[in-house]
Write a protein that holds these residues in place. Sequence first.
Motif, short mmCIF file in Angstrom:
data_model
loop_
_atom_site.label_atom_id
_atom_site.label_comp_id
_atom_site.label_asym_id
_atom_site.label_seq_id
_atom_site.Cartn_x
_atom_site.Cartn_y
_atom_site.Cartn_z
N ALA A 161 0.82 -1.22 0.00
CA ALA A 161 0.00 0.00 0.00
C ALA A 161 0.85 1.26 0.00
O ALA A 161 0.32 2.36 -0.18
CB ALA A 161 -0.92 0.01 1.22
N LEU A 162 2.16 1.11 0.18
CA LEU A 162 3.05 2.26 0.29
C LEU A 162 3.79 2.53 -1.01
O LEU A 162 4.91 3.04 -1.01
CB LEU A 162 4.07 2.02 1.42
N ASN A 163 3.16 2.21 -2.13
CA ASN A 163 3.85 2.33 -3.42
C ASN A 163 4.13 3.78 -3.80
O ASN A 163 4.87 4.03 -4.76
CB ASN A 163 3.09 1.62 -4.54
N GLY A 164 3.58 4.73 -3.06
CA GLY A 164 3.89 6.13 -3.33
C GLY A 164 5.13 6.62 -2.61
O GLY A 164 5.54 7.77 -2.79
N ALA A 165 5.75 5.75 -1.80
CA ALA A 165 6.92 6.16 -1.01
C ALA A 165 8.18 6.20 -1.86
O ALA A 165 8.38 5.37 -2.75
CB ALA A 165 7.11 5.20 0.16
N ALA A 166 9.06 7.16 -1.56
CA ALA A 166 10.36 7.19 -2.21
C ALA A 166 11.20 6.00 -1.78
O ALA A 166 12.02 5.48 -2.55
CB ALA A 166 11.08 8.49 -1.87
N CYS A 167 11.01 5.56 -0.54
CA CYS A 167 11.66 4.37 -0.02
C CYS A 167 10.88 3.89 1.20
O CYS A 167 10.04 4.61 1.74
CB CYS A 167 13.12 4.64 0.35
N ILE A 168 11.16 2.66 1.61
CA ILE A 168 10.54 2.08 2.79
C ILE A 168 11.65 1.62 3.71
O ILE A 168 12.54 0.87 3.29
CB ILE A 168 9.61 0.91 2.44
N ILE A 169 11.62 2.07 4.97
CA ILE A 169 12.64 1.66 5.93
C ILE A 169 12.10 0.53 6.80
O ILE A 169 10.90 0.45 7.06
CB ILE A 169 13.12 2.84 6.79
N GLU A 170 13.01 -0.36 7.20
CA GLU A 170 12.66 -1.52 8.02
C GLU A 170 12.85 -1.26 9.51
O GLU A 170 12.22 -1.89 10.34
CB GLU A 170 13.50 -2.72 7.60
N THR A 171 13.75 -0.33 9.83
CA THR A 171 14.03 0.03 11.22
C THR A 171 14.33 1.52 11.28
O THR A 171 14.71 2.13 10.28
CB THR A 171 15.25 -0.74 11.77
N PHE A 172 14.18 2.09 12.44
CA PHE A 172 14.42 3.53 12.58
C PHE A 172 15.87 3.91 12.33
O PHE A 172 16.15 5.05 11.92
CB PHE A 172 13.99 4.01 13.97
N ASP A 173 16.80 2.99 12.58
CA ASP A 173 18.20 3.38 12.37
C ASP A 173 18.54 3.53 10.89
O ASP A 173 19.62 4.02 10.54
CB ASP A 173 19.16 2.44 13.08
N GLN A 174 17.62 3.14 10.00
CA GLN A 174 17.82 3.37 8.57
C GLN A 174 17.36 4.76 8.13
O GLN A 174 17.62 5.17 6.99
CB GLN A 174 17.05 2.31 7.76
N LEU A 175 16.70 5.49 9.02
CA LEU A 175 16.12 6.77 8.63
C LEU A 175 17.15 7.83 8.26
O LEU A 175 16.99 8.51 7.24
CB LEU A 175 15.19 7.28 9.74
N PRO A 176 18.21 8.04 9.04
CA PRO A 176 19.16 9.09 8.67
C PRO A 176 19.73 8.90 7.25
O PRO A 176 19.84 9.87 6.50
CB PRO A 176 20.25 8.98 9.74
N ARG A 177 20.09 7.68 6.90
CA ARG A 177 20.64 7.45 5.56
C ARG A 177 19.57 7.68 4.49
O ARG A 177 19.87 8.25 3.43
CB ARG A 177 21.19 6.03 5.44
N ALA A 178 18.34 7.28 4.78
CA ALA A 178 17.25 7.51 3.81
C ALA A 178 17.08 9.00 3.56
O ALA A 178 16.88 9.43 2.42
CB ALA A 178 15.95 6.88 4.32
N LEU A 179 17.14 9.79 4.62
CA LEU A 179 17.01 11.24 4.46
C LEU A 179 18.20 11.81 3.70
O LEU A 179 18.02 12.68 2.84
CB LEU A 179 16.89 11.90 5.84
N ASP A 180 19.39 11.33 4.00
CA ASP A 180 20.57 11.80 3.27
C ASP A 180 20.43 11.51 1.77
O ASP A 180 20.78 12.35 0.93
CB ASP A 180 21.83 11.12 3.80
N ASN A 181 19.95 10.33 1.44
CA ASN A 181 19.79 9.97 0.03
C ASN A 181 18.79 10.88 -0.67
O ASN A 181 18.95 11.22 -1.85
CB ASN A 181 19.33 8.51 -0.09
N ILE A 182 17.75 11.28 0.04
CA ILE A 182 16.73 12.15 -0.54
C ILE A 182 17.27 13.56 -0.74
O ILE A 182 17.06 14.19 -1.78
CB ILE A 182 15.48 12.17 0.35
N TRP A 183 18.01 14.05 0.25
CA TRP A 183 18.42 15.46 0.23
C TRP A 183 19.76 15.70 -0.43
O TRP A 183 20.15 16.84 -0.64
CB TRP A 183 18.44 15.99 1.66
N THR A 184 20.51 14.63 -0.77
CA THR A 184 21.78 14.84 -1.44
C THR A 184 21.78 14.20 -2.81
O THR A 184 22.71 14.40 -3.58
CB THR A 184 22.93 14.26 -0.61
#
Length: 223
Positions: free
Chosen positions: A200-223
């Motif tokens: 159901a989350l097919n509109g997401a740029a990415c899907i994280i499995e754990t919270f510790d993946q969030l900083p890298r996901a944000l870096d990938n989006i913003w850089t």
Amino acid sequence: MSAPLRLVLFDVDGTLVDSQGSIVAGMTASFGALSLTVPDRKAILSIVGLSLPNAMARLAPEQSETVQHNLVEGYKQAYHANRLEQGAASSPLYPGARDAIETLHNIPEVLLGVATGKSQRGLDALIEAHDLERYFVTRQVADHHPSKPHPSMIDTARSETGVDAADTVMIGDTRFDMDMARAAGVTGIGVSWGYHDQSALNGAACIIETFDQLPRALDNIWT
């Protein structure tokens, strides 16, 4: 040259806290009080994130507006009673949630907020119970906006913080969160541990499995 301000918005139920037990119990009590068949657990969790009137319209479409209104009021009373009885235990933080919030809060250019289908009273109580008052500079709730996926919550959060759409991310566990992000022209990040299937989350740029993946996901989006 200073870095641009970034805005990270979190959904609450199913993203920051696991409130499914309280939600199911509240719905069970509300429907039971009116001698109506209680929707199954999957149906109840499918509407998490919507404002309560919209949620009840989906769960009890055959009922009159009056009955749906009574279901909403019954749910509010039951949920509030459960929260008073259990405190923070009624909606525990997911593993890693506090650390992720703290890490992002310590980045000077990052602002944090929430965009939730909860009421103002419910959100304020939850934030107080988990000692999160100092973290969120903008708090958008169902009392003041159309239900998700309308973009009003994100638009207002951006207006309050002065952050551009390109520098804003919405993090959530439901299709409603991802559709709201798309409607507002911001990036959506899905989480795998919530109440909607990952499909159901097919509109997401990415899907994280754990919270510790969030900083890298944000870096990938913003850089």
